[in-house]
Design a protein around this motif. Structure first.
Motif, PDB file in Angstrom:
ATOM      1  N   THR A  70       0.823  -1.209   0.000  1.00 52.08           N
ATOM      2  CA  THR A  70       0.000   0.000   0.000  1.00 52.08           C
ATOM      3  C   THR A  70       0.856   1.257   0.000  1.00 52.08           C
ATOM      4  OG1 THR A  70      -1.783  -1.128   1.183  1.00 52.08           O
ATOM      5  CG2 THR A  70      -1.777   1.274   1.241  1.00 52.08           C
ATOM      6  N   VAL A  71       1.897   1.274   0.797  1.00 53.23           N
ATOM      7  CA  VAL A  71       2.715   2.486   0.916  1.00 53.23           C
ATOM      8  C   VAL A  71       3.773   2.588  -0.178  1.00 53.23           C
ATOM      9  CG1 VAL A  71       2.368   2.504   3.415  1.00 53.23           C
ATOM     10  CG2 VAL A  71       4.420   1.399   2.458  1.00 53.23           C
ATOM     11  N   SER A  72       3.971   1.512  -0.935  1.00 49.18           N
ATOM     12  CA  SER A  72       5.053   1.499  -1.927  1.00 49.18           C
ATOM     13  C   SER A  72       4.571   1.590  -3.370  1.00 49.18           C
ATOM     14  CB  SER A  72       5.905   0.225  -1.780  1.00 49.18           C
ATOM     15  OG  SER A  72       6.443   0.117  -0.481  1.00 49.18           O
ATOM     16  N   LEU A  73       3.372   1.059  -3.672  1.00 50.96           N
ATOM     17  CA  LEU A  73       2.921   0.954  -5.061  1.00 50.96           C
ATOM     18  C   LEU A  73       1.657   1.759  -5.315  1.00 50.96           C
ATOM     19  CD1 LEU A  73       3.375  -2.900  -5.588  1.00 50.96           C
ATOM     20  CD2 LEU A  73       4.994  -1.081  -6.162  1.00 50.96           C
ATOM     21  N   PRO A  74       1.629   2.568  -6.370  1.00 54.13           N
ATOM     22  CA  PRO A  74       0.383   3.226  -6.780  1.00 54.13           C
ATOM     23  C   PRO A  74      -0.550   2.183  -7.379  1.00 54.13           C
ATOM     24  CG  PRO A  74       2.105   3.645  -8.381  1.00 54.13           C
ATOM     25  CD  PRO A  74       2.766   2.923  -7.232  1.00 54.13           C
ATOM     26  N   VAL A  75      -1.838   2.427  -7.326  1.00 45.80           N
ATOM     27  CA  VAL A  75      -2.806   1.462  -7.846  1.00 45.80           C
ATOM     28  C   VAL A  75      -3.582   2.059  -9.009  1.00 45.80           C
ATOM     29  CG1 VAL A  75      -3.049   0.285  -5.638  1.00 45.80           C
ATOM     30  CG2 VAL A  75      -4.559   2.187  -6.178  1.00 45.80           C
ATOM     31  N   ASP A  77      -7.254   2.247 -11.377  1.00 49.10           N
ATOM     32  CA  ASP A  77      -8.647   2.519 -11.019  1.00 49.10           C
ATOM     33  C   ASP A  77      -9.360   1.276 -10.505  1.00 49.10           C
ATOM     34  OD1 ASP A  77      -8.287   5.129 -11.761  1.00 49.10           O
ATOM     35  OD2 ASP A  77      -9.032   4.836 -13.812  1.00 49.10           O
ATOM     36  N   ASN A  78      -8.934   0.090 -10.972  1.00 52.90           N
ATOM     37  CA  ASN A  78      -9.575  -1.155 -10.530  1.00 52.90           C
ATOM     38  C   ASN A  78      -8.982  -1.690  -9.230  1.00 52.90           C
ATOM     39  OD1 ASN A  78      -7.086  -2.013 -11.419  1.00 52.90           O
ATOM     40  ND2 ASN A  78      -7.877  -3.262 -13.117  1.00 52.90           N
ATOM     41  N   GLY A  79      -8.062  -0.934  -8.627  1.00 55.13           N
ATOM     42  CA  GLY A  79      -7.492  -1.338  -7.350  1.00 55.13           C
ATOM     43  C   GLY A  79      -6.281  -2.233  -7.449  1.00 55.13           C
ATOM     44  N   ILE A  80      -5.869  -2.599  -8.650  1.00 56.10           N
ATOM     45  CA  ILE A  80      -4.698  -3.456  -8.842  1.00 56.10           C
ATOM     46  C   ILE A  80      -3.446  -2.595  -8.915  1.00 56.10           C
ATOM     47  CG2 ILE A  80      -3.588  -5.114 -10.396  1.00 56.10           C
ATOM     48  CD1 ILE A  80      -6.343  -5.972 -11.301  1.00 56.10           C
ATOM     49  N   PRO A  81      -2.361  -2.991  -8.223  1.00 57.83           N
ATOM     50  CA  PRO A  81      -1.126  -2.197  -8.268  1.00 57.83           C
ATOM     51  C   PRO A  81      -0.611  -2.041  -9.700  1.00 57.83           C
ATOM     52  CG  PRO A  81      -1.020  -3.809  -6.493  1.00 57.83           C
ATOM     53  CD  PRO A  81      -2.249  -4.130  -7.290  1.00 57.83           C
ATOM     54  N   LYS A  82      -0.074  -0.867 -10.004  1.00 52.49           N
ATOM     55  CA  LYS A  82       0.507  -0.637 -11.323  1.00 52.49           C
ATOM     56  C   LYS A  82       1.722  -1.540 -11.526  1.00 52.49           C
ATOM     57  CE  LYS A  82      -1.113   4.106 -11.952  1.00 52.49           C
ATOM     58  NZ  LYS A  82      -0.733   5.515 -12.243  1.00 52.49           N
ATOM     59  N   SER A  83       1.926  -1.927 -12.767  1.00 53.00           N
ATOM     60  CA  SER A  83       2.953  -2.938 -13.070  1.00 53.00           C
ATOM     61  C   SER A  83       4.352  -2.376 -13.150  1.00 53.00           C
ATOM     62  CB  SER A  83       2.616  -3.640 -14.392  1.00 53.00           C
ATOM     63  OG  SER A  83       1.341  -4.235 -14.337  1.00 53.00           O
ATOM     64  N   CYS A  84       4.466  -1.089 -13.469  1.00 52.79           N
ATOM     65  CA  CYS A  84       5.781  -0.578 -13.825  1.00 52.79           C
ATOM     66  C   CYS A  84       6.241   0.605 -12.982  1.00 52.79           C
ATOM     67  CB  CYS A  84       5.779  -0.148 -15.297  1.00 52.79           C
ATOM     68  SG  CYS A  84       5.272  -1.456 -16.432  1.00 52.79           S
ATOM     69  N   VAL A  86       6.660   2.606  -8.946  1.00 59.37           N
ATOM     70  CA  VAL A  86       6.737   2.538  -7.490  1.00 59.37           C
ATOM     71  C   VAL A  86       6.845   3.972  -6.979  1.00 59.37           C
ATOM     72  CG1 VAL A  86       9.244   2.350  -7.483  1.00 59.37           C
ATOM     73  CG2 VAL A  86       7.946   1.476  -5.537  1.00 59.37           C
ATOM     74  N   PHE A  87       6.320   4.239  -5.803  1.00 62.34           N
ATOM     75  CA  PHE A  87       6.431   5.586  -5.251  1.00 62.34           C
ATOM     76  C   PHE A  87       7.894   5.951  -5.057  1.00 62.34           C
ATOM     77  CE2 PHE A  87       2.086   4.716  -3.370  1.00 62.34           C
ATOM     78  CZ  PHE A  87       1.419   5.588  -4.241  1.00 62.34           C
ATOM     79  N   ALA A  88       8.204   7.204  -5.312  1.00 61.22           N
ATOM     80  CA  ALA A  88       9.576   7.669  -5.110  1.00 61.22           C
ATOM     81  C   ALA A  88      10.002   7.494  -3.656  1.00 61.22           C
ATOM     82  CB  ALA A  88       9.700   9.137  -5.541  1.00 61.22           C
ATOM     83  N   GLU A  89       9.054   7.703  -2.741  1.00 67.34           N
ATOM     84  CA  GLU A  89       9.287   7.490  -1.314  1.00 67.34           C
ATOM     85  C   GLU A  89       8.059   6.787  -0.731  1.00 67.34           C
ATOM     86  OE1 GLU A  89      11.984   8.076   0.309  1.00 67.34           O
ATOM     87  OE2 GLU A  89      13.070   9.211  -1.242  1.00 67.34           O
ATOM     88  N   PRO A  90       8.238   5.934   0.284  1.00 65.95           N
ATOM     89  CA  PRO A  90       7.081   5.277   0.905  1.00 65.95           C
ATOM     90  C   PRO A  90       6.058   6.308   1.392  1.00 65.95           C
ATOM     91  CG  PRO A  90       9.127   4.276   1.651  1.00 65.95           C
ATOM     92  CD  PRO A  90       9.514   5.504   0.893  1.00 65.95           C
ATOM     93  N   GLN A  91       4.794   6.060   1.097  1.00 68.30           N
ATOM     94  CA  GLN A  91       3.722   6.992   1.457  1.00 68.30           C
ATOM     95  C   GLN A  91       2.910   6.388   2.611  1.00 68.30           C
ATOM     96  OE1 GLN A  91       3.671   9.976  -0.055  1.00 68.30           O
ATOM     97  NE2 GLN A  91       5.459   9.282  -1.265  1.00 68.30           N
ATOM     98  N   PHE A  92       3.393   6.609   3.835  1.00 68.41           N
ATOM     99  CA  PHE A  92       2.766   5.995   5.003  1.00 68.41           C
ATOM    100  C   PHE A  92       1.366   6.542   5.272  1.00 68.41           C
ATOM    101  CE2 PHE A  92       7.347   5.515   5.701  1.00 68.41           C
ATOM    102  CZ  PHE A  92       7.413   4.147   5.936  1.00 68.41           C
ATOM    103  N   GLN A  93       1.060   7.750   4.787  1.00 66.05           N
ATOM    104  CA  GLN A  93      -0.255   8.322   5.027  1.00 66.05           C
ATOM    105  C   GLN A  93      -1.360   7.542   4.336  1.00 66.05           C
ATOM    106  OE1 GLN A  93       2.039   9.596   3.106  1.00 66.05           O
ATOM    107  NE2 GLN A  93       1.192  10.423   1.204  1.00 66.05           N
ATOM    108  N   LEU A  94      -1.003   6.717   3.331  1.00 67.27           N
ATOM    109  CA  LEU A  94      -2.011   5.929   2.614  1.00 67.27           C
ATOM    110  C   LEU A  94      -2.582   4.823   3.493  1.00 67.27           C
ATOM    111  CD1 LEU A  94      -0.340   5.600  -0.915  1.00 67.27           C
ATOM    112  CD2 LEU A  94      -2.137   7.188  -0.205  1.00 67.27           C
TER     113      LEU A  94
END
Length: 550
Positions: A70-75, A77-84, A86-94
């Motif tokens: 959750t904190v590392s990968l953007p998702v 619209d269907n809720g599946i993590p993007k394939s290619c 990653v967040f530049a920095e971990p997003q703990f607020q998510l």
């Protein structure tokens, strides 16, 4: 004396001809397994960036796997993590909100990918990370393979007319086996593509020779039956591929599995006869007599040697110049041959483009890819049987034109069919695919009958080369939907309709003897100019003047 006269003496459709079909069945089954293999070995399974090396200041190790994702990968619209990404920095607020983080800065995967292995144990994509910005490389392997088939079509077309059908067929078997197995052990992407090119080169010989050899041993009345029966092996192999891929999910093992049957084909090669037509065309009457006698014995007919001496066979007027070596240049040296070469090239290119364009563009039935592939292969059975019925009822020319025109019509109708009528669109698309397969079956037989014996393999090699060029172009046409959604369908529809009209310019070959020499083609052209009592479609392949039988 015509070769058909000899063939009638030994029976042009008997157990001997059926045996040839059976012996050539195994290599023909292997062809679709390799030609369509890329669907499975180059499949790209679901994947995401590997986050196992991410540290996040030591905070990530205290999180569960789901929280780390959750904190590392953007998702999407269907809720599946993007394939290619990653967040530049971990997003703990998510962790405390349901935001997708789409607005947050991302970078490309830094540490590779994690793949879903539930469907495939291993593919080219997972082996060499052919995903994201390297995704096109997995599809490029198919293009390179067919480039090898194109080169093989030219090479084997020449070699078969020069050195004979049987010996060249063995060379094709061996090349396909050696390079097929070697490609399964490739340790780099570049080496794999080179070996796949060479595999395609070898398989091209099997594709060409198996058709020509079976047709050249068949009489006039059964050529269509022999051609269609042989092509049914493609359907069987296509269905087998779905089963092999389902059971063998590792790409290396799958390549070896579909290549293994060629070992059996090598064993059966010893019983395959050389083409007696080709032997007589190359002044090897004694060998031709031997094979004709074997055919007579197998079919329980009187031996040729009891009626015709080999010296008499050697005087048959099959070849214009007994010392001449024919090549691809002879396809365009004379006016009538030049016309046939141009027309058959246009038709082959467009038949292949239409068939593969439809095959790649038809949506599935909502089933898994193995079952969908099996159904698509099974659909071709009734298409081939339909082609056989019409080939003998209305002739080759009308069948070729009709199947192509109807294919283009089906594509055209679907352009305007509302998308909410998906069931109607699916039926029309499936009908179009079946008709395009019938067109492919027809063009193989038609081309073999049109070219004279002395350059028949060169002619089939040339048309196969042009057809494979159409195969390579088909995926590029589908990419034009980014320019305009309807553009690929409009192009494919136009291509099919145009080639259907072009095929009407070819001569009819139904119940017409195969031409033996280039002079048979050119003489018939001259005879047509001076005689109106013989129908033009028959004159093209059967000269009006009769040779005295000996």
């Amino acid at each position: 004396m015509k070769f058909e006269t000899l063939l009638d003496e030994v029976d042009g459709f008997g157990p001997f001809q059926i045996l040839i079909l059976i012996l050539l069945c195994t290599p023909r089954i292997v062809l679709p397994c390799h030609f369509l293999l890329n669907i499975f070995i180059a499949a790209v399974p679901p994947h995401r960036c590997d986050i196992s090396t991410l540290d996040g200041g030591g905070l990530l190790q205290n999180l569960s796997l789901e929280q780390r994702l959750t904190v590392s990968l953007p998702v999407q619209d269907n809720g599946i993590p993007k394939s290619c990404e990653v967040f530049a920095e971990p997003q703990f607020q998510l962790l405390s909100n349901s935001s997708s983080g789409a607005h947050l800065p991302t970078v490309h995967c830094r540490s590779g990918w994690v793949y879903d292995n539930s469907t495939f144990t291993s593919t080219l994509a997972t082996e060499w990370d052919l995903v994201c910005d390297r995704k096109s490389l997995s599809k490029t392997t198919a293009t390179i393979f067919f480039a090898g088939v194109m080169a093989g079509a030219i090479a084997f077309g020449y070699l078969c007319d020069k050195y004979g059908r049987k010996n060249t067929l063995l060379a094709s078997y061996i090349l396909s086996i050696v390079f097929g197995f070697c490609s399964a052990f490739a340790n780099s992407y570049i080496l794999f593509t080179v070996l796949r090119f060479c595999t395609g080169f070898g398989l091209a010989g099997i594709s060409l020779i198996s058709v020509v050899l079976s047709i050249e041993w068949s009489d006039v009345g059964h050529r269509a039956l022999i051609g269609v029966m042989g092509s049914l092996a493609w359907c069987v192999g296509n269905m087998f591929l779905a089963g092999f891929a389902f059971l063998v999910t590792d790409w290396r093992m799958l390549i070896m599995t579909v290549t293994c049957p060629l070992g059996f084909a090598v064993l059966t090669w010893w019983w395959i006869p050389e083409s007696a037509r080709w032997l007589l065309a190359n002044s090897r009457a004694k060998e031709a007599q031997t094979y004709l006698n074997k055919c007579a014995t197998f079919n329980k007919k009187p031996l040729i040697s009891s009626k015709y001496k080999w010296e008499m066979l050697s005087n048959m007027k099959i070849k214009d110049n007994q010392e001449k070596n024919y090549s691809f240049i002879d396809l365009v040296k004379t006016p009538k041959m030049r016309q046939l070469t141009l027309l058959t090239g246009i038709i082959w290119y467009r038949v292949a483009t239409t068939y593969y364009g439809i095959s790649l563009n038809i949506t599935g039935f909502g089933l898994n890819m193995y079952l969908t592939h099996f159904i698509y292969a099974a659909i071709e059975f009734p298409a081939k049987l339909m082609a056989y019925f019409f080939l003998n009822k209305i002739g080759r020319r009308k069948c070729q034109a009709g199947t192509l025109l109807l294919t283009g019509t089906c594509i055209f109708i679907n352009i305007f069919m509302p998308k909410d009528l998906w069931h109607v669109r699916s039926v029309i698309a499936t009908l179009g695919k079946g008709l395009s397969e019938a067109a492919f079956t027809t063009v193989f037989l038609y081309t073999t009958e049109i070219y004279p014996t002395v350059v028949r393999q060169n002619g089939v090699g040339y048309t196969s080369f042009v057809g494979r060029l159409g195969v390579a172009v088909a995926p590029l046409i589908l990419l034009l939907e980014d320019v305009w959604t309807l553009l690929p369908q409009i192009i494919l529809s136009s291509v099919a309709i145009f080639s259907g009209l072009v095929s009407l310019l070819l001569p009819e070959t139904l119940n017409v003897r195969l031409p033996e020499t280039i002079d048979d083609i050119e003489k018939s052209r001259r005879d047509h100019v001076t005689s109106n009592c013989v129908e033009s479609s028959d004159v093209v392949l059967e000269p009006e003047d009769k040779e005295e039988e000996q």
